[in-house]
Design an enzyme around this catalytic site. Structure first.
Site, short mmCIF file in Angstrom:
data_model
loop_
_atom_site.label_atom_id
_atom_site.label_comp_id
_atom_site.label_asym_id
_atom_site.label_seq_id
_atom_site.Cartn_x
_atom_site.Cartn_y
_atom_site.Cartn_z
N LYS A 1 0.84 -1.20 0.00
CA LYS A 1 0.00 0.00 0.00
C LYS A 1 0.88 1.25 0.00
O LYS A 1 1.90 1.29 0.71
CB LYS A 1 -0.89 -0.01 1.24
CG LYS A 1 -1.86 1.15 1.33
CD LYS A 1 -2.68 1.06 2.62
CE LYS A 1 -3.73 2.15 2.73
NZ LYS A 1 -4.50 2.07 3.98
N SER B 1 -9.33 2.29 3.16
CA SER B 1 -8.46 2.94 2.20
C SER B 1 -7.50 1.99 1.47
O SER B 1 -6.97 2.37 0.43
CB SER B 1 -7.65 4.03 2.90
OG SER B 1 -6.85 3.48 3.92
N SER C 1 -9.44 0.06 7.38
CA SER C 1 -8.90 0.12 6.01
C SER C 1 -8.31 -1.16 5.47
O SER C 1 -8.04 -1.24 4.28
CB SER C 1 -7.86 1.22 5.92
OG SER C 1 -8.51 2.44 5.73
N1 GLN Z 1 -12.54 4.91 6.72
C1 GLN Z 1 -11.82 5.33 7.89
C2 GLN Z 1 -11.36 6.74 7.71
O1 GLN Z 1 -11.70 7.32 6.74
C3 GLN Z 1 -10.68 4.41 8.18
C4 GLN Z 1 -9.52 4.60 7.29
C5 GLN Z 1 -8.35 3.77 7.68
O2 GLN Z 1 -8.48 2.75 8.36
N2 GLN Z 1 -7.18 4.22 7.27
O3 GLN Z 1 -10.68 7.30 8.50
#
Ligand code: GLN
Length: 491
Positions: A79, A154, A178
């Site tokens: 990632k 993400s 994410s």
């Molecule tokens: N969807 C969550 C956010 O927008 C989690 C994102 C993540 O785990 N990096 O913060």
């Protein structure tokens, strides 16, 4: 595409070379990328060169009877919020568009030291802020099961890359879901580790008290292998923990007698897609048939997870993102004064969601509001953590859906940030409590979109969770279903 374990077995026996495997991966990326867009950077030449080195190393080790590093010759993707030495790392942001880091994240370094070949960097919401990859500055990733839908986020690029069988395994990060949510949306297995289990050094910080490194793979067995390699204390991350490292191998159990699985009543009921609930309940039946004891439990503060997380994560982000000022990393928007350089660079190169979170976080931390927002959120976070502690006195694992629905359409939530935040309701609590969780496929909805379920465990119980998921995956084949993004059903 083979799983990592299958590929490694063939590599070790000399039945396939790393070069062949890497070529196959690159070919699959070339075919599928135009439709899916899982990658921000592919380093084909470098990967092939490393694969050839790995082949030499393998041949020599076989000849001399030396021990073979556990991932030697295996292609993997990373990632793009994990720093990679010499490979552009953008965090999905224009502000790091041309940033080539001079060092590796510890997680990446360990995977490389184990012999893996990095083939590229996967798409992500900008600075990992989002649940769909729609916040990436470099375009959305398309869900391989339905190209008009999001892959989740993400770590959407990593999930889509594994789902579309471009790579056997991809690294991800999980701050609020994410790893787990994109795993669910793409029908792959996603491990979110205990906070502190894997070093955060070189993970571009979003919410430092929540950030964790995780793994996206076809099955639990591969997740265990990567966990074993990345876990452990790192002097470069003061919050990393010196706990015993879980073994790389999983043993499928004959039955699950003696295992207690709690089902939190707050995670079901209103707002959840009925097919998601029924698939999760069906999986619970499988666990029950294997002898597990399923009991209803309560995590009473669950309803506060969304507001608490969306105060704490942006607050931490607002501090963490202060370092991106156009001076130290990435591009700079020129101006006459230093302050104008900061202002213009940040104004022009951060995306809308990142700016929204910096503002939310700065507000929550500001004098006069700190106690009412950030301070209060910290207190409620403690209550959420205690919910889990109390639950784990009674049960070994907690079962829940990963997301209220299957993958939504691209654009469906982009005009309503709150609706997007609410999608995270089932994944945020584990991050607030710091506990591990695994998302794994348990069925499909009537549109053929994958449904995920998560099992959460007490701190450092990754191995138990993975072993239970492995046992499930020996008995079922949801994790073996593959999408056909190009509509050619070649496999
Ligand atoms: N969807 C969550 C956010 O927008 C989690 C994102 C993540 O785990 N990096 O913060």
């Amino acid at each position: 595409m083979l799983t990592a374990k299958e590929a490694l077995r063939l590599l070790h026996r000399g039945e396939v070379s790393s070069r062949e495997l890497t070529q196959e991966v690159l070919k699959q990326i070339e075919r599928t990328e135009p439709a899916v867009h899982a990658f921000l950077t592919v380093v084909a030449e470098q990967a092939l060169a490393e694969a050839e080195q790995a082949d030499k190393h393998l041949a020599q080790a076989r000849r001399d009877g030396d021990e073979i590093p556990p991932l030697l010759g295996l292609p993997v993707a990373v990632k793009d919020v994990l720093i990679t030495k010499g490979i552009r790392t953008t965090a999905g942001s224009r502000i790091l568009e041309n940033f080539v880091p001079p060092f590796d994240a510890t997680s990446v370094r360990r995977v490389k030291e184990a012999g893996a070949v990095i083939v590229g960097k996967t798409n992500t919401d900008e600075f990992a802020m989002g649940s769909s990859t729609e916040n990436s500055a470099f375009g959305v990733t398309h869900n391989p099961w339905d190209l008009e839908r999001v892959p989740g986020g993400s770590s959407g690029g990593s999930a889509a890359a594994v789902a579309a069988r471009m790579v056997p395994v991809a690294l991800g990060t999980d701050t609020g879901g994410s790893v787990r949510q994109p795993a669910a949306f793409c029908g792959v297995t996603g491990l979110k580790t205990t906070y502190g289990r894997i070093s955060r050094y070189g993970l571009i910080a979003y919410g430092s008290s929540l950030d964790t490194v995780g793994v996206l793979s076809q099955d639990a067995a591969d997740a265990a292998l990567f966990l074993n390699i990345m876990a452990g204390r790192d002097p470069l991350d003061a919050t990393s923990v010196d706990a015993p490292i879980p073994p790389a191998e999983l043993r499928a159990r004959d039955d699950l007698r003696g295992l207690k699985i709690g089902v939190p009543r707050e995670y079901f009921g209103g707002g959840i897609q009925p097919e998601v609930e029924s698939a999760v309940r069906a999986a619970l039946e499988v666990f029950a048939d294997m002898g597990a004891e399923i009991t209803e439990i309560s995590l009473p503060h669950t309803e506060y997870a969304v507001p608490v997380y969306y105060l704490i994560a942006p607050a931490e982000a607002s501090a963490n993102l202060a370092r991106f000022d156009g001076i130290r990393y990435g591009p700079r928007v020129p101006a006459d004064s230093m302050w104008d350089v900061f202002r213009r660079t940040r104004g022009r190169l951060f995306g809308a969601e990142v700016k929204r979170r910096i503002m939310l976080g700065t507000y929550a931390l500001s004098a006069g509001y700190y106690d009412a927002y950030y301070g209060k959120a910290q207190k409620v976070r403690t209550l959420i953590k205690r919910d889990f502690e109390t639950a784990f006195e009674k049960v070994d694992l907690i079962a829940a859906p990963v997301a209220p629905s299957t993958a939504f359409r691209i654009g469906e939530h982009t005009n309503d940030p709150l609706a997007m935040y609410l999608e995270d309701v089932f994944t945020l609590p584990a991050n607030l409590a710091g506990v591990p969780g695994v998302s794994f496929p348990v069925g499909f909805d009537r549109l053929g979109l994958p449904i995920g379920m998560q099992l959460m465990g007490a701190h450092f119980q990754e191995h138990l969770i993975l072993e239970v998921v492995h046992t499930y995956q020996q008995a079922t084949d949801w994790h073996r279903h593959q999408p056909d993004p190009l509509g050619d059903d070649e496999e």
